[in-house]
Design an enzyme around this catalytic site. Structure first.
Site, PDB file in Angstrom:
ATOM      1  N   CYS A 113       0.820  -1.228   0.000  1.00 17.08           N
ATOM      2  CA  CYS A 113       0.000   0.000   0.000  1.00 17.08           C
ATOM      3  C   CYS A 113       0.852   1.275   0.000  1.00 17.08           C
ATOM      4  O   CYS A 113       0.348   2.347  -0.335  1.00 17.08           O
ATOM      5  CB  CYS A 113      -0.949   0.003   1.188  1.00 17.08           C
ATOM      6  SG  CYS A 113      -2.093  -1.382   1.153  1.00 17.08           S
ATOM      7  N   HIS A 250      -3.282   7.266   2.020  1.00 19.93           N
ATOM      8  CA  HIS A 250      -3.700   5.942   1.560  1.00 19.93           C
ATOM      9  C   HIS A 250      -5.111   5.687   2.098  1.00 19.93           C
ATOM     10  O   HIS A 250      -5.414   5.992   3.252  1.00 19.93           O
ATOM     11  CB  HIS A 250      -2.712   4.901   2.093  1.00 19.93           C
ATOM     12  CG  HIS A 250      -3.184   3.506   1.873  1.00 19.93           C
ATOM     13  ND1 HIS A 250      -3.603   3.048   0.643  1.00 19.93           N
ATOM     14  CD2 HIS A 250      -3.324   2.457   2.736  1.00 19.93           C
ATOM     15  CE1 HIS A 250      -3.971   1.785   0.750  1.00 19.93           C
ATOM     16  NE2 HIS A 250      -3.819   1.403   2.003  1.00 19.93           N
ATOM     17  N   ASN A 280     -10.142  -0.073  -0.611  1.00 18.14           N
ATOM     18  CA  ASN A 280      -8.675  -0.010  -0.556  1.00 18.14           C
ATOM     19  C   ASN A 280      -8.104  -0.654  -1.822  1.00 18.14           C
ATOM     20  O   ASN A 280      -8.194  -1.873  -1.987  1.00 18.14           O
ATOM     21  CB  ASN A 280      -8.205  -0.743   0.708  1.00 18.14           C
ATOM     22  CG  ASN A 280      -6.699  -0.709   0.884  1.00 18.14           C
ATOM     23  OD1 ASN A 280      -5.961  -0.332  -0.031  1.00 18.14           O
ATOM     24  ND2 ASN A 280      -6.234  -1.118   2.049  1.00 18.14           N
TER      25      ASN A 280
HETATM   26  O1  UT7 Z   1      -3.853  -0.811   3.505  1.00 18.61           O
HETATM   27  C1  UT7 Z   1      -3.294  -1.157   4.740  1.00 18.61           C
HETATM   28  C2  UT7 Z   1      -3.946  -2.376   5.176  1.00 18.61           C
HETATM   29  N1  UT7 Z   1      -5.221  -2.327   5.762  1.00 18.61           N
HETATM   30  C3  UT7 Z   1      -5.647  -1.535   6.732  1.00 18.61           C
HETATM   31  O2  UT7 Z   1      -5.128  -0.490   7.025  1.00 18.61           O
HETATM   32  C4  UT7 Z   1      -6.820  -2.035   7.495  1.00 18.61           C
HETATM   33  C5  UT7 Z   1      -6.598  -1.833   8.974  1.00 18.61           C
HETATM   34  N2  UT7 Z   1      -7.637  -2.413   9.820  1.00 18.61           N
HETATM   35  C6  UT7 Z   1      -8.925  -2.030   9.781  1.00 18.61           C
HETATM   36  O3  UT7 Z   1      -9.325  -1.202   8.996  1.00 18.61           O
HETATM   37  C7  UT7 Z   1      -9.860  -2.631  10.808  1.00 18.61           C
HETATM   38  O4  UT7 Z   1      -9.115  -3.294  11.800  1.00 18.61           O
HETATM   39  C8  UT7 Z   1     -10.899  -3.606  10.177  1.00 18.61           C
HETATM   40  C9  UT7 Z   1     -11.884  -2.842   9.327  1.00 18.61           C
HETATM   41  C10 UT7 Z   1     -10.188  -4.653   9.351  1.00 18.61           C
HETATM   42  C11 UT7 Z   1     -11.672  -4.318  11.296  1.00 18.61           C
HETATM   43  O5  UT7 Z   1     -12.325  -3.385  12.143  1.00 18.61           O
HETATM   44  P1  UT7 Z   1     -12.310  -3.580  13.728  1.00 18.61           P
HETATM   45  O6  UT7 Z   1     -13.137  -2.506  14.291  1.00 18.61           O
HETATM   46  O7  UT7 Z   1     -10.868  -3.676  14.141  1.00 18.61           O
HETATM   47  O8  UT7 Z   1     -13.066  -4.946  13.883  1.00 18.61           O
HETATM   48  P2  UT7 Z   1     -12.544  -6.322  14.506  1.00 18.61           P
HETATM   49  O9  UT7 Z   1     -11.564  -6.971  13.594  1.00 18.61           O
HETATM   50  O10 UT7 Z   1     -12.143  -6.094  15.920  1.00 18.61           O
HETATM   51  O11 UT7 Z   1     -13.876  -7.177  14.480  1.00 18.61           O
HETATM   52  C12 UT7 Z   1     -15.018  -6.798  15.279  1.00 18.61           C
HETATM   53  C13 UT7 Z   1     -16.115  -7.806  15.008  1.00 18.61           C
HETATM   54  C14 UT7 Z   1     -15.678  -9.248  15.156  1.00 18.61           C
HETATM   55  O12 UT7 Z   1     -16.747  -9.947  15.776  1.00 18.61           O
HETATM   56  P3  UT7 Z   1     -16.714 -10.290  17.358  1.00 18.61           P
HETATM   57  O13 UT7 Z   1     -15.497 -11.144  17.542  1.00 18.61           O
HETATM   58  O14 UT7 Z   1     -16.622  -8.958  18.034  1.00 18.61           O
HETATM   59  O15 UT7 Z   1     -18.005 -11.009  17.557  1.00 18.61           O
HETATM   60  C15 UT7 Z   1     -15.541  -9.739  13.735  1.00 18.61           C
HETATM   61  O16 UT7 Z   1     -15.769 -11.127  13.613  1.00 18.61           O
HETATM   62  O17 UT7 Z   1     -16.600  -7.672  13.669  1.00 18.61           O
HETATM   63  C16 UT7 Z   1     -16.628  -8.967  13.039  1.00 18.61           C
HETATM   64  N3  UT7 Z   1     -16.394  -8.801  11.613  1.00 18.61           N
HETATM   65  C17 UT7 Z   1     -17.377  -8.595  10.712  1.00 18.61           C
HETATM   66  N4  UT7 Z   1     -18.700  -8.533  10.855  1.00 18.61           N
HETATM   67  C18 UT7 Z   1     -19.439  -8.300   9.756  1.00 18.61           C
HETATM   68  C19 UT7 Z   1     -15.198  -8.768  10.962  1.00 18.61           C
HETATM   69  N5  UT7 Z   1     -15.401  -8.552   9.641  1.00 18.61           N
HETATM   70  C20 UT7 Z   1     -16.740  -8.446   9.483  1.00 18.61           C
HETATM   71  C21 UT7 Z   1     -17.555  -8.203   8.360  1.00 18.61           C
HETATM   72  N6  UT7 Z   1     -18.898  -8.142   8.537  1.00 18.61           N
HETATM   73  N7  UT7 Z   1     -17.060  -8.034   7.118  1.00 18.61           N
END
Ligand code: UT7
Length: 323
Positions: A113, A250, A280
């Site tokens: 990225c 980004h 992204n």
């Molecule tokens: O380009 C550089 C690379 N990428 C990035 O910069 C991305 C960086 N990270 C992020 O943007 C965020 O960490 C994410 C968007 C990937 C995730 O957001 P988060 O607020 O950190 O969520 P999380 O991973 O802590 O997940 C929270 C909950 C989980 O459920 P439980 O365990 O709380 O019941 C996940 O299983 O959300 C669930 N979850 C989803 N639910 C519905 C994860 N993905 C999804 C989804 N739809 N697509």
């Protein structure tokens, strides 16, 4: 002093746009979750038979036309991608051939990225040193091909696309005084390798593999590293965040951009955002966002603009320029 001026921006997105609603019919997710957590509404997905080089070529032609250049004017083509058409040769070589560019050099840069920031830094150094006068810098990706479509925590976040800029070396006199790239700053920390990687490759599995990510860790690093990289570039030019007109970061997640803006003391209005429409697109996000802000007239000559990215590696960096 020789400086690199952006003389044209180009963009290309594949025709097919896939909404969150559409994704939620195929995997266990919802429009609400994706919007709330990321700001993404839709992403573009390349058609069967449409490769990274095809997207790059469209964006390159658009940038050349807007710059009033032809392929014959280009001394160096630097293409940032983590999703090349083939393991080798460089995707840049195919784009060079398709453009009909018969001289100069064309090569790929791989910093995921952060790729566009890395590629711009390399091109800028070549222009400053007099190794080249005009450079075509492209960020192009087909991340849809390396996503695990059964992993909802990653597959909803990415899209395909390409953006390009034409850089021209100028002496800094006349109407171009003060314009151009002031400095570029590159960083990496390989201890973050396993936080964001693809579980395959020619030397390990012989297959291209799928993207794997520890989202929360990457999120934390993205906010701090991008803000740091912008601050370092300002300090090294004796400027402060108050001098900035725009940040073109980004585009991974609107919450990352908001937190970064807060750290820098900037308003949301100063951040160029395209993540809602494009998701992204890795190395393509910054040139795509630049092209959008250029096309709608937001970027005005003489304004101070910061580009910043963070990605797999970890890699991160910034480019500070006067538009
Ligand atoms: O380009 C550089 C690379 N990428 C990035 O910069 C991305 C960086 N990270 C992020 O943007 C965020 O960490 C994410 C968007 C990937 C995730 O957001 P988060 O607020 O950190 O969520 P999380 O991973 O802590 O997940 C929270 C909950 C989980 O459920 P439980 O365990 O709380 O019941 C996940 O299983 O959300 C669930 N979850 C989803 N639910 C519905 C994860 N993905 C999804 C989804 N739809 N697509």
């Amino acid at each position: 002093m020789r400086r690199s001026i952006v003389i044209g921006c180009g963009a290309y997105l594949p025709e097919k746009a896939v909404s969150n609603e559409e994704l939620s019919r195929r995997i266990d997710t919802s429009d609400d979750w994706i919007r709330q957590r990321t700001g993404i509404r839709q992403r573009h997905i390349a058609a069967d038979g449409e490769f990274t080089s095809h997207l790059a070529l469209h964006a390159a032609r658009d940038a050349l036309a807007r710059a009033g250049c032809t392929a014959g004017d280009i001394d160096v083509l630097v293409l940032a991608t983590a999703t090349p058409d083939n393991t080798f040769p460089a995707t840049a070589a195919r784009v060079q051939a398709e453009l009909g560019m018969k001289r100069g050099a064309a090569f790929d840069v791989q910093a995921v990225c952060s790729g566009f920031v890395y590629a711009t830094s390399i091109a800028d150094n070549m222009l400053r040193l007099g190794q080249a006068t005009t450079a075509l810098v492209i960020g192009a990706e087909t991340f849809s091909r390396i996503l695990d479509w059964s992993d909802r925590s990653t597959c909803v976040l990415f899209g395909d696309g390409a953006g390009a800029v034409v850089l021209r070396a100028a002496g800094g006199g006349g109407t171009n005084a003060d314009r151009g790239i002031l400095s570029t700053h590159l960083f990496s920390d390989g201890s973050g390798y396993e936080m964001l990687y693809v579980d395959g490759g020619p030397s390990t599995t012989g297959k291209s593999g799928h993207l794997r990510m520890h989202g929360r860790e990457v999120f934390r690093h993205a906010v701090t590293r991008m803000a740091e990289a912008v601050e370092i570039s300002l300090q090294s030019n004796n400027l402060s965040a108050d001098d900035l007109d725009w940040v073109v970061p980004h585009q991974a997640n609107i919450r990352i951009m908001d937190s970064m803006a807060k750290r820098l003391g900037l308003s949301r209005e100063q951040i160029v955002v395209t993540v809602d429409r494009q998701a992204n697109t890795s190395a393509a996000t910054i040139p795509l966002a630049l092209a959008a802000a250029d096309a709608d007239g937001r970027l005005k000559q003489g304004q101070l603009v910061s580009l910043t990215a963070m990605g797999g590696g970890f890699t991160w960096g910034s480019v500070l320029l006067r538009w």
